[in-house]
Design a protein around this motif. Structure first.
Motif, PDB file in Angstrom:
ATOM      1  N   THR A  38       0.824  -1.212   0.000  1.00  0.00           N
ATOM      2  CA  THR A  38       0.000   0.000   0.000  1.00  0.00           C
ATOM      3  C   THR A  38       0.858   1.263   0.000  1.00  0.00           C
ATOM      4  O   THR A  38       2.016   1.234   0.438  1.00  0.00           O
ATOM      5  CB  THR A  38      -0.927   0.034   1.224  1.00  0.00           C
ATOM      6  N   PRO A  39       0.306   2.381  -0.461  1.00  0.00           N
ATOM      7  CA  PRO A  39       1.041   3.654  -0.412  1.00  0.00           C
ATOM      8  C   PRO A  39       1.439   4.054   1.013  1.00  0.00           C
ATOM      9  O   PRO A  39       2.508   4.627   1.220  1.00  0.00           O
ATOM     10  CB  PRO A  39       0.056   4.656  -1.003  1.00  0.00           C
ATOM     11  N   THR A  40       0.621   3.733   1.993  1.00  0.00           N
ATOM     12  CA  THR A  40       0.939   4.058   3.383  1.00  0.00           C
ATOM     13  C   THR A  40       2.212   3.346   3.821  1.00  0.00           C
ATOM     14  O   THR A  40       3.094   3.940   4.441  1.00  0.00           O
ATOM     15  CB  THR A  40      -0.223   3.671   4.317  1.00  0.00           C
ATOM     16  N   LYS A  42       4.613   2.265   1.912  1.00  0.00           N
ATOM     17  CA  LYS A  42       5.740   2.828   1.161  1.00  0.00           C
ATOM     18  C   LYS A  42       6.194   4.154   1.781  1.00  0.00           C
ATOM     19  O   LYS A  42       7.393   4.417   1.880  1.00  0.00           O
ATOM     20  CB  LYS A  42       5.369   3.043  -0.309  1.00  0.00           C
ATOM     21  N   ARG A  43       5.247   5.002   2.216  1.00  0.00           N
ATOM     22  CA  ARG A  43       5.606   6.272   2.858  1.00  0.00           C
ATOM     23  C   ARG A  43       6.321   6.038   4.179  1.00  0.00           C
ATOM     24  O   ARG A  43       7.308   6.705   4.491  1.00  0.00           O
ATOM     25  CB  ARG A  43       4.355   7.120   3.095  1.00  0.00           C
ATOM     26  N   ARG A  44       5.831   5.109   4.958  1.00  0.00           N
ATOM     27  CA  ARG A  44       6.479   4.804   6.238  1.00  0.00           C
ATOM     28  C   ARG A  44       7.890   4.290   6.015  1.00  0.00           C
ATOM     29  O   ARG A  44       8.805   4.613   6.765  1.00  0.00           O
ATOM     30  CB  ARG A  44       5.664   3.785   7.022  1.00  0.00           C
ATOM     31  N   ALA A  46       9.873   5.043   3.560  1.00  0.00           N
ATOM     32  CA  ALA A  46      10.710   6.163   3.124  1.00  0.00           C
ATOM     33  C   ALA A  46      11.180   7.008   4.307  1.00  0.00           C
ATOM     34  O   ALA A  46      12.253   7.614   4.240  1.00  0.00           O
ATOM     35  CB  ALA A  46       9.946   7.023   2.136  1.00  0.00           C
ATOM     36  N   ARG A  47      10.407   7.027   5.382  1.00  0.00           N
ATOM     37  CA  ARG A  47      10.780   7.822   6.553  1.00  0.00           C
ATOM     38  C   ARG A  47      11.697   7.089   7.520  1.00  0.00           C
ATOM     39  O   ARG A  47      12.203   7.691   8.460  1.00  0.00           O
ATOM     40  CB  ARG A  47       9.526   8.253   7.311  1.00  0.00           C
ATOM     41  N   ARG A  48      11.937   5.802   7.309  1.00  0.00           N
ATOM     42  CA  ARG A  48      12.775   5.020   8.216  1.00  0.00           C
ATOM     43  C   ARG A  48      14.231   5.439   8.122  1.00  0.00           C
ATOM     44  O   ARG A  48      14.701   5.878   7.080  1.00  0.00           O
ATOM     45  CB  ARG A  48      12.679   3.524   7.887  1.00  0.00           C
TER      46      ARG A  48
END
Length: 62
Positions: A38-40, A42-44, A46-48
């Motif tokens: 999911t996009p969610t 993928k965003r999480r 990217a912030r790791r």
């Protein structure tokens, strides 16, 4: 026809198959495998701080 997934940790492929097959191999629920795409998720990722250590999944298109 069921979707096929490829699950990775960094550059290492952990498992490939349907969500149910991947989940059984990894000892998680099939919903987790689907959520990883999911996009969610993928965003999480990217912030790791170290995204190369995270488990990610992609849907395989035929």
């Amino acid at each position: 026809m069921k979707k096929e997934y490829a699950v990775y940790k960094g550059d290492l492929m952990l498992v490939m198959g349907t969500a149910e097959e991947c989940a059984a191999e990894m000892g998680v629920l099939p919903e987790y495998i689907r959520w990883l795409t999911t996009p969610t998720a993928k965003r999480r990722l990217a912030r790791r701080k170290h995204p190369e250590r995270c488990i990610v999944a992609d849907v395989i298109e035929d």
